[in-house]
Design an enzyme around this catalytic site. Structure first.
Site, PDB file in Angstrom:
ATOM      1  N   GLU A 182     -13.851 -11.254 -13.969  1.00  0.00           N
ATOM      2  CA  GLU A 182     -15.285 -11.565 -13.898  1.00  0.00           C
ATOM      3  C   GLU A 182     -16.132 -10.362 -14.298  1.00  0.00           C
ATOM      4  O   GLU A 182     -15.872  -9.225 -13.864  1.00  0.00           O
ATOM      5  CB  GLU A 182     -15.674 -11.992 -12.466  1.00  0.00           C
ATOM      6  CG  GLU A 182     -17.185 -12.229 -12.326  1.00  0.00           C
ATOM      7  CD  GLU A 182     -17.613 -12.960 -11.066  1.00  0.00           C
ATOM      8  OE1 GLU A 182     -16.748 -13.365 -10.267  1.00  0.00           O
ATOM      9  OE2 GLU A 182     -18.841 -13.141 -10.893  1.00  0.00           O
TER      10      GLU A 182
ATOM     11  N   GLU B 103      -9.813 -11.917  -3.971  1.00  0.00           N
ATOM     12  CA  GLU B 103     -10.388 -10.839  -4.784  1.00  0.00           C
ATOM     13  C   GLU B 103      -9.668  -9.520  -4.496  1.00  0.00           C
ATOM     14  O   GLU B 103      -9.281  -9.250  -3.366  1.00  0.00           O
ATOM     15  CB  GLU B 103     -11.891 -10.690  -4.473  1.00  0.00           C
ATOM     16  CG  GLU B 103     -12.686 -11.914  -4.869  1.00  0.00           C
ATOM     17  CD  GLU B 103     -14.179 -11.771  -4.613  1.00  0.00           C
ATOM     18  OE1 GLU B 103     -14.650 -10.662  -4.271  1.00  0.00           O
ATOM     19  OE2 GLU B 103     -14.885 -12.780  -4.751  1.00  0.00           O
TER      20      GLU B 103
ATOM     21  N   LYS C  23      -7.315 -18.402  -4.049  1.00  0.00           N
ATOM     22  CA  LYS C  23      -7.757 -17.267  -4.872  1.00  0.00           C
ATOM     23  C   LYS C  23      -8.229 -16.172  -3.943  1.00  0.00           C
ATOM     24  O   LYS C  23      -8.853 -16.461  -2.905  1.00  0.00           O
ATOM     25  CB  LYS C  23      -8.881 -17.679  -5.829  1.00  0.00           C
ATOM     26  CG  LYS C  23      -9.421 -16.487  -6.643  1.00  0.00           C
ATOM     27  CD  LYS C  23     -10.252 -16.919  -7.838  1.00  0.00           C
ATOM     28  CE  LYS C  23     -11.666 -17.283  -7.529  1.00  0.00           C
ATOM     29  NZ  LYS C  23     -12.472 -16.226  -6.896  1.00  0.00           N
TER      30      LYS C  23
ATOM     31  N   ASP D 269     -16.038 -19.471  -3.246  1.00  0.00           N
ATOM     32  CA  ASP D 269     -16.887 -19.088  -2.105  1.00  0.00           C
ATOM     33  C   ASP D 269     -18.337 -18.892  -2.566  1.00  0.00           C
ATOM     34  O   ASP D 269     -19.234 -18.668  -1.749  1.00  0.00           O
ATOM     35  CB  ASP D 269     -16.348 -17.852  -1.369  1.00  0.00           C
ATOM     36  CG  ASP D 269     -16.260 -16.619  -2.254  1.00  0.00           C
ATOM     37  OD1 ASP D 269     -16.517 -16.719  -3.476  1.00  0.00           O
ATOM     38  OD2 ASP D 269     -15.933 -15.543  -1.717  1.00  0.00           O
ATOM     39  N   SER D 270     -18.576 -19.060  -3.878  1.00  0.00           N
ATOM     40  CA  SER D 270     -19.959 -19.125  -4.369  1.00  0.00           C
ATOM     41  C   SER D 270     -20.703 -20.292  -3.721  1.00  0.00           C
ATOM     42  O   SER D 270     -21.928 -20.369  -3.802  1.00  0.00           O
ATOM     43  CB  SER D 270     -19.979 -19.275  -5.895  1.00  0.00           C
ATOM     44  OG  SER D 270     -19.143 -20.338  -6.300  1.00  0.00           O
TER      45      SER D 270
ATOM     46  N   ASP E 252     -10.944 -20.640  -2.672  1.00  0.00           N
ATOM     47  CA  ASP E 252     -11.171 -19.212  -2.426  1.00  0.00           C
ATOM     48  C   ASP E 252     -10.886 -18.842  -0.981  1.00  0.00           C
ATOM     49  O   ASP E 252     -11.250 -19.573  -0.054  1.00  0.00           O
ATOM     50  CB  ASP E 252     -12.652 -18.869  -2.695  1.00  0.00           C
ATOM     51  CG  ASP E 252     -12.853 -18.139  -4.015  1.00  0.00           C
ATOM     52  OD1 ASP E 252     -11.880 -17.560  -4.542  1.00  0.00           O
ATOM     53  OD2 ASP E 252     -13.992 -18.156  -4.516  1.00  0.00           O
TER      54      ASP E 252
HETATM   55  O1  KIV Z   1     -16.679 -18.190  -6.065  1.00  0.00           O
HETATM   56  C1  KIV Z   1     -16.639 -18.514  -7.263  1.00  0.00           C
HETATM   57  O2  KIV Z   1     -17.257 -19.490  -7.693  1.00  0.00           O
HETATM   58  C2  KIV Z   1     -15.817 -17.706  -8.153  1.00  0.00           C
HETATM   59  C3  KIV Z   1     -15.917 -17.964  -9.623  1.00  0.00           C
HETATM   60  C4  KIV Z   1     -17.253 -17.639 -10.125  1.00  0.00           C
HETATM   61  C5  KIV Z   1     -14.841 -17.309 -10.381  1.00  0.00           C
HETATM   62  O3  KIV Z   1     -15.097 -16.879  -7.706  1.00  0.00           O
END
Ligand code: KIV
Length: 284
Positions: free
Chosen positions: A200, A133, A131, A62-63, A101
């Site tokens: 992280e 969090e 994924k 989600d970055s 994510d």
């Molecule tokens: O969103 C993302 O890119 C991440 C990674 C940096 C682990 O969660």
């Protein structure tokens, strides 16, 4: 180096030589303590094609909120965005396991909400897992998802979706209390069934402890070389941004290359030397 043939019917690019079989969740899980796992983010089909031969896992992180959309954080990222980019990365990859994510607000309310979001992601993208969090609080949700066939990669330590609660993106685990809580988080998500855990932005000794104590692979970012693998945002390690966080190593200067290429193009357009004879169509 792979070359790609475009199938115009499906817009799919087929690589030559033919790729290996795609990695599976059990194969990644079995890498605990073995050959380090290589993971990079990818958000687009072309980047997926380029990174896929070198990676075990492609993370549609989600970055992308900041990297692709210029948003101030990951918080405004939506399921629609994750599904669109997840599907593109699956189309562009053949070898790596693709993980998408779960965006903020799509899974925290209840296990049912998480399952509905995860099911949409898996169905619309073809990715192998999601994924999310969170540590101990999310363990029941991880157990719920894994029991229903959704592979989950967990994410502990610095969890960017909690930036408002954490007060920033600084490294975590500097107090004894926080250190113990993050170890407990990592244990809880692994025991709940996560097939791997991203750690992280945690101080190095904490990352070492987590990697040693957790049964599934721990993938570090700003963590420790003792982790079972590493992940970086691809654009960071490619040098696409001026600011490089401490934990990032720049393996290229793509910002410089793009700037130089754009400047050369602009100069030739202004001088009317582009297009040249090679780039124009001659009459029949
Ligand atoms: O969103 C993302 O890119 C991440 C990674 C940096 C682990 O969660």
């Amino acid at each position: 180096m792979s070359t790609f043939t475009i199938d115009t019917a499906t817009s799919r690019a087929h690589p030559t030589p033919a790729p290996m079989k795609r990695l599976t969740v059990p194969a990644v899980r079995a890498r605990k303590g073995g050959e380090p796992l290589v993971m990079l983010t990818a958000y687009t089909v072309r980047m997926a094609q380029l990174l896929d031969p070198h990676c075990d896992i492609l993370l549609v992180g989600d970055s992308l909120g900041q990297v692709i959309y210029g948003l101030p954080s990951t918080l405004p990222v939506t399921l629609d965005m994750m599904c669109a980019h997840g599907a593109a990365v699956v189309r562009g990859s053949y070898h790596a396991l693709v993980i998408v994510d779960m965006p903020f607000g799509s899974y925290e309310a209840s296990p049912d909400q998480a399952f509905a979001s995860a099911a949409r992601i898996l169905a619309e993208t073809g990715a192998a897992g999601v994924k999310l969090e969170g540590g101990e609080t999310m363990a029941p949700t991880i157990a719920f998802l894994t029991a229903r066939g959704v592979p989950v990669m967990a994410h502990v330590g610095l969890t960017p979706q909690s930036v408002n609660a954490l007060g920033g993106y600084g490294a975590r685990g500097r107090t004894n209390e926080e250190h113990s809580r993050i170890v407990a988080d990592a244990r809880a998500v692994a025991e709940a069934g996560a097939f791997s855990v991203v750690a992280e932005g945690v101080i190095e000794p904490l990352a070492r402890t987590i990697a040693a104590e957790v049964a599934c692979p721990v993938i570090g970012i700003g963590a420790s070389a003792a982790c079972d693998g590493q992940v970086l945002v691809a654009e960071d390690m490619l040098g696409l941004f001026e600011r490089t966080p401490r934990f990032v190593k720049r393996y290229a200067d793509m910002a410089g290359m793009i700037g130089d290429a754009a400047a050369a193009y602009a100069a030739e357009v202004r001088a009317r030397t582009f297009p040249g004879p090679d780039q124009v169509y001659a009459p029949k």
